[in-house]
Motif scaffolding. Sequence first.
Motif, mmCIF file in Angstrom:
data_model
loop_
_atom_site.group_PDB
_atom_site.id
_atom_site.type_symbol
_atom_site.label_atom_id
_atom_site.label_comp_id
_atom_site.label_asym_id
_atom_site.label_seq_id
_atom_site.Cartn_x
_atom_site.Cartn_y
_atom_site.Cartn_z
ATOM 1 N N ASP A 104 0.853 -1.193 0.000
ATOM 2 C CA ASP A 104 0.000 0.000 0.000
ATOM 3 C C ASP A 104 0.890 1.244 0.000
ATOM 4 O OD1 ASP A 104 -2.323 -1.484 0.107
ATOM 5 O OD2 ASP A 104 -2.348 -1.551 2.308
ATOM 6 N N GLU A 106 0.851 3.788 1.866
ATOM 7 C CA GLU A 106 1.274 4.193 3.206
ATOM 8 C C GLU A 106 2.395 3.300 3.730
ATOM 9 O OE1 GLU A 106 -2.261 2.662 3.421
ATOM 10 O OE2 GLU A 106 -2.699 4.331 2.102
ATOM 11 N N ASP A 107 2.355 2.036 3.337
ATOM 12 C CA ASP A 107 3.342 1.071 3.844
ATOM 13 C C ASP A 107 4.526 0.890 2.894
ATOM 14 O OD1 ASP A 107 1.685 0.611 6.007
ATOM 15 O OD2 ASP A 107 0.661 -1.082 5.040
#
Length: 173
Positions: A104, A106-107
């Motif tokens: 993702d 964000e990750d």
Amino acid sequence: MNKLLATLIAGFVATSAYAQTATTTTTTTTAPVTTTANTEAVVKAEARAEADVAKAEAKEMKTAAKADEKAAKAVADAQEKKAKAHAKAVKAHANAAEKVSKADPEDRAKALAKAEEKVSEANLKAEKTMIKADEKALKQQVDAAADKAQAAAKTEQVRAEAMADVHKAAAKK
């Protein structure tokens, strides 16, 4: 590790250079002979000497061939191990890149850090495997060169003993 490899390579080169220059040609010199019995003894001694030297040279060639085959096999094995290690490292790189691309947004930073760690571990493992394979191949090559040098020395010993026998037969009265 670099010093060890450099030492092994230097030893291999020195041994092979010695083995190539160690063979010397000997000339048969016989004392003047006055009797026919003495001449016959010298001729027989020379014939035995030539046969012994021929056997020793054949044995030396056989040993050299075996040593060369052993060294070639070790190099081929090392190349195969290195190729497998490289393939594993490439696979680890691909897996790490895939995990980063699937992460993702964000990750992604965390996944990228993990991927870099896995890539570095895979690279280290591949390097270690390659170094061990090269080291083993170099050891085999050094052993092969030593075997060849010992065989050459034995042949020279047989030559010297044969010449001594011929001279001994020539000296008998």
